[in-house]
Design a protein around this motif. Structure first.
Motif, PDB file in Angstrom:
ATOM      1  N   GLU A 181      13.233 -64.653 -23.285  1.00  0.00           N
ATOM      2  CA  GLU A 181      12.711 -63.409 -23.837  1.00  0.00           C
ATOM      3  C   GLU A 181      13.547 -62.205 -23.404  1.00  0.00           C
ATOM      4  N   GLY A 182      14.028 -61.443 -24.380  1.00  0.00           N
ATOM      5  CA  GLY A 182      14.725 -60.202 -24.088  1.00  0.00           C
ATOM      6  C   GLY A 182      13.747 -59.049 -23.943  1.00  0.00           C
ATOM      7  N   TRP A 183      14.283 -57.834 -23.759  1.00  0.00           N
ATOM      8  CA  TRP A 183      13.411 -56.669 -23.633  1.00  0.00           C
ATOM      9  C   TRP A 183      14.101 -55.415 -24.133  1.00  0.00           C
ATOM     10  N   LEU A 184      13.285 -54.405 -24.419  1.00  0.00           N
ATOM     11  CA  LEU A 184      13.729 -53.060 -24.766  1.00  0.00           C
ATOM     12  C   LEU A 184      12.980 -52.086 -23.871  1.00  0.00           C
ATOM     13  N   LEU A 185      13.713 -51.243 -23.173  1.00  0.00           N
ATOM     14  CA  LEU A 185      13.095 -50.248 -22.309  1.00  0.00           C
ATOM     15  C   LEU A 185      13.576 -48.863 -22.717  1.00  0.00           C
ATOM     16  N   ALA A 186      12.633 -48.024 -23.111  1.00  0.00           N
ATOM     17  CA  ALA A 186      12.948 -46.645 -23.487  1.00  0.00           C
ATOM     18  C   ALA A 186      12.911 -45.774 -22.239  1.00  0.00           C
ATOM     19  N   VAL A 187      13.917 -44.920 -22.078  1.00  0.00           N
ATOM     20  CA  VAL A 187      14.012 -44.050 -20.898  1.00  0.00           C
ATOM     21  C   VAL A 187      14.190 -42.610 -21.362  1.00  0.00           C
ATOM     22  N   THR A 188      13.383 -41.722 -20.803  1.00  0.00           N
ATOM     23  CA  THR A 188      13.519 -40.289 -21.059  1.00  0.00           C
ATOM     24  C   THR A 188      13.579 -39.554 -19.734  1.00  0.00           C
ATOM     25  N   ARG A 189      14.542 -38.652 -19.616  1.00  0.00           N
ATOM     26  CA  ARG A 189      14.622 -37.790 -18.433  1.00  0.00           C
ATOM     27  C   ARG A 189      13.934 -36.475 -18.754  1.00  0.00           C
ATOM     28  N   PHE A 190      12.924 -36.138 -17.952  1.00  0.00           N
ATOM     29  CA  PHE A 190      12.163 -34.904 -18.171  1.00  0.00           C
ATOM     30  C   PHE A 190      11.901 -34.243 -16.826  1.00  0.00           C
ATOM     31  N   ASN A 191      12.360 -33.001 -16.696  1.00  0.00           N
ATOM     32  CA  ASN A 191      12.210 -32.249 -15.441  1.00  0.00           C
ATOM     33  C   ASN A 191      12.730 -33.041 -14.240  1.00  0.00           C
ATOM     34  N   GLY A 192      13.837 -33.749 -14.462  1.00  0.00           N
ATOM     35  CA  GLY A 192      14.494 -34.442 -13.363  1.00  0.00           C
ATOM     36  C   GLY A 192      13.994 -35.838 -13.072  1.00  0.00           C
ATOM     37  N   THR A 193      12.860 -36.221 -13.666  1.00  0.00           N
ATOM     38  CA  THR A 193      12.305 -37.554 -13.432  1.00  0.00           C
ATOM     39  C   THR A 193      12.581 -38.442 -14.642  1.00  0.00           C
ATOM     40  N   LEU A 194      12.916 -39.699 -14.382  1.00  0.00           N
ATOM     41  CA  LEU A 194      13.168 -40.668 -15.446  1.00  0.00           C
ATOM     42  C   LEU A 194      11.914 -41.496 -15.692  1.00  0.00           C
ATOM     43  N   ILE A 196      10.156 -44.608 -17.742  1.00  0.00           N
ATOM     44  CA  ILE A 196      10.545 -45.873 -18.377  1.00  0.00           C
ATOM     45  C   ILE A 196       9.333 -46.471 -19.075  1.00  0.00           C
ATOM     46  N   SER A 197       9.442 -46.706 -20.386  1.00  0.00           N
ATOM     47  CA  SER A 197       8.347 -47.256 -21.180  1.00  0.00           C
ATOM     48  C   SER A 197       8.875 -48.388 -22.053  1.00  0.00           C
ATOM     49  N   GLU A 198       8.192 -49.504 -22.055  1.00  0.00           N
ATOM     50  CA  GLU A 198       8.657 -50.651 -22.828  1.00  0.00           C
ATOM     51  C   GLU A 198       8.424 -50.453 -24.325  1.00  0.00           C
ATOM     52  N   VAL A 199       9.357 -50.976 -25.116  1.00  0.00           N
ATOM     53  CA  VAL A 199       9.237 -51.025 -26.572  1.00  0.00           C
ATOM     54  C   VAL A 199       9.132 -52.494 -26.966  1.00  0.00           C
ATOM     55  N   GLU A 200       8.174 -52.831 -27.794  1.00  0.00           N
ATOM     56  CA  GLU A 200       8.001 -54.221 -28.209  1.00  0.00           C
ATOM     57  C   GLU A 200       9.203 -54.662 -29.053  1.00  0.00           C
ATOM     58  N   THR A 201       9.806 -55.791 -28.692  1.00  0.00           N
ATOM     59  CA  THR A 201      10.914 -56.319 -29.480  1.00  0.00           C
ATOM     60  C   THR A 201      10.374 -56.968 -30.752  1.00  0.00           C
ATOM     61  N   GLU A 202      11.251 -57.140 -31.719  1.00  0.00           N
ATOM     62  CA  GLU A 202      10.836 -57.799 -32.961  1.00  0.00           C
ATOM     63  C   GLU A 202      10.384 -59.229 -32.686  1.00  0.00           C
ATOM     64  N   ALA A 203      11.078 -59.911 -31.782  1.00  0.00           N
ATOM     65  CA  ALA A 203      10.706 -61.289 -31.442  1.00  0.00           C
ATOM     66  C   ALA A 203       9.314 -61.330 -30.815  1.00  0.00           C
ATOM     67  N   TYR A 385      16.921 -42.838 -24.242  1.00  0.00           N
ATOM     68  CA  TYR A 385      17.986 -43.812 -24.002  1.00  0.00           C
ATOM     69  C   TYR A 385      17.319 -45.184 -24.090  1.00  0.00           C
ATOM     70  N   LEU A 386      17.689 -45.965 -25.083  1.00  0.00           N
ATOM     71  CA  LEU A 386      17.037 -47.257 -25.311  1.00  0.00           C
ATOM     72  C   LEU A 386      17.913 -48.368 -24.725  1.00  0.00           C
ATOM     73  N   PHE A 387      17.456 -48.920 -23.597  1.00  0.00           N
ATOM     74  CA  PHE A 387      18.179 -49.996 -22.917  1.00  0.00           C
ATOM     75  C   PHE A 387      17.701 -51.333 -23.473  1.00  0.00           C
ATOM     76  N   SER A 388      18.671 -52.166 -23.808  1.00  0.00           N
ATOM     77  CA  SER A 388      18.384 -53.412 -24.524  1.00  0.00           C
ATOM     78  C   SER A 388      19.028 -54.590 -23.813  1.00  0.00           C
ATOM     79  N   TRP A 389      18.295 -55.698 -23.771  1.00  0.00           N
ATOM     80  CA  TRP A 389      18.857 -56.901 -23.151  1.00  0.00           C
ATOM     81  C   TRP A 389      18.346 -58.151 -23.859  1.00  0.00           C
ATOM     82  N   GLU A 390      19.259 -59.089 -24.077  1.00  0.00           N
ATOM     83  CA  GLU A 390      18.936 -60.417 -24.572  1.00  0.00           C
ATOM     84  C   GLU A 390      19.507 -61.439 -23.604  1.00  0.00           C
ATOM     85  N   PRO A 391      18.830 -62.563 -23.418  1.00  0.00           N
ATOM     86  CA  PRO A 391      19.319 -63.566 -22.459  1.00  0.00           C
ATOM     87  C   PRO A 391      20.785 -63.927 -22.680  1.00  0.00           C
TER      88      PRO A 391
END
Length: 421
Positions: A181-194, A196-203, A385-391
């Protein structure tokens, strides 16, 4: 279980926190700035390098296990800074009303996990994506408590590098050993803090929408096991005749530090020890799990290699010291119950050939957070910033503006931009 569950903040422990509590002194030296980054030219973000600078920073991150076989990184003992509850309608409460209490079962309890599946089961709507909303509500409700310890840096109202769910960090810890199983993690920097919120992959979406009936029922079994094991207060007993409602949750909020990454994250807690002499949270918390009974050496090896990895990662992060597992037969009857101390799991697996290593898990997580810090530089709640990973691949990322991936709600941005009272 990890389904997304009060104390005043206490001073953070500065002790090294490691899986087996040994060899801490020589592990303290490790930092994760030596991340295993490899160059890539298929990314939106451009590096600006001059001939006098070092080469452009890499824009992918390796997930090869051998790249992370270093000393165990510094991980401070997690400290609970608060908690919150979600009721039967998924409403947020800044208190511990959904806390439940662990009741020791018989060794061979014969719990029927199928009981109530058809007639006493209220299932949370998985189509509703809550993102970080509950954690953000907790931050706003406890902003004065969080800001009392802050620096005077007005551009960084939260004294944390990262805010996320424990489950997202668990996925990072297990990534070097994940093959399906791969994953997608959305990252936003706001007021200096990052954030991280997961995005459901199509799979994952396809799997969820086409889940076989047997798998749906087995998901219920985990919740039903909790009902057999938990009481609503310290003086009562479990009531398995009630409704299983998976909207309800009690969540801890903890702060800790992984080398130079200051973390604030939340995770659901199944129950706590009801002994009045139990240690304070999170050391009094208990994680509950179910698993197929182990009948052969091959099954035991698979249990060590796959299931214990996820159990360890999930509980080690927030400092939950033990997992109580109900082993069930094919028909959903719990035939035995066993307790696993998180600090001893690394010893349990040490004789497995080519098994997972806690140090690899934590070093990869650390390097990923360093990678995110380096790349997610624009401080803007509408930039993701959408970080993406597949096995079997490197971690990559792409940049999105005012897109469907944006996840910080307007009410949070407005509140956190306002000067605290």
């Amino acid at each position: 279980m990890d389904r997304h569950r009060s104390r005043s903040p206490t001073s953070s422990s500065h002790h090294h926190y490691s899986p087996n509590r040994r060899g801490g002194d020589n592990r303290r030296r490790n930092h994760c700035d030596g991340a295993q980054f490899r160059p890539s030219n298929h990314h939106l973000h451009q590096s600006s390098a001059t001939p006098r600078q070092t080469p452009p920073r890499s824009q992918t991150l390796s997930t090869r296990r051998e790249a992370y076989e270093r000393d165990f990184p510094l991980y401070k003992q997690p400290v609970e800074v608060g908690c919150f509850s979600l009721d039967s309608r998924r409403r947020f409460f800044n208190d511990s009303r959904q806390m439940r209490y662990y009741v020791e079962p018989e060794r061979s309890p014969n719990f029927d996990l199928r009981d109530g599946y058809k007639e006493r089961y209220v299932k949370r709507d998985e189509n509703v994506k809550e993102k970080l909303d509950h954690i953000l509500r907790w931050i706003i409700a406890n902003r004065s408590k969080l800001t009392s310890k802050l620096t005077t840096n007005a551009s960084c109202p939260l004294d944390f590098d990262f805010v996320t769910w424990r489950g997202h960090l668990t996925k990072l810890l297990t990534t070097p050993y994940e093959t399906r199983e791969g994953w997608l993690l959305a990252v936003t920097r706001f007021n200096g803090t990052l954030y991280i919120s997961e995005v459901e992959t199509e799979a994952a979406r396809r799997e969820r929408e086409n889940r076989p009936e047997r798998n749906k029922e087995m998901m219920y079994w985990g919740y039903k096991f909790e009902q057999y094991m938990c009481a609503d207060d310290t003086n009562s007993e479990p009531d398995p005749s009630g409704v299983v409602n998976t909207n309800e949750a009690f969540c801890t909020v903890v702060q800790t530090r992984l080398t130079d990454h200051k973390l604030l994250f939340s995770g659901e807690v199944d129950c706590r020890d009801r002994d009045p002499g139990a240690p304070p949270p999170p050391a009094c918390y208990v994680e509950l799990k179910t698993s197929a009974e182990i009948c052969t050496p091959k099954q035991r090896s698979n249990f060590h290699r796959f299931k214990l990895l996820k159990w360890w990662a999930q509980s080690f992060l927030p400092g939950v010291p033990r997992v109580v597992a109900g082993f069930r037969d094919h028909d959903g009857t719990v035939v035995s119950v066993e307790t696993f101390q998180i600090s001893k799991i690394s010893q349990l697996i040490k004789n497995e050939y080519n098994c997972w290593k806690p140090t690899v898990c934590m070093n990869f997580c650390c390097d990923f957070l360093s990678f995110v810090k380096r790349e997610a530089t624009e401080d803007n709640p509408s930039v993701v910033y959408l970080f993406s990973w597949e096995p079997h691949n490197d971690v990559t990322y792409s940049v999105h503006r005012d897109s469907r991936y944006s996840f910080l709600p307007d009410w949070y941005i407005k509140e956190m931009t306002r000067s605290p009272e």
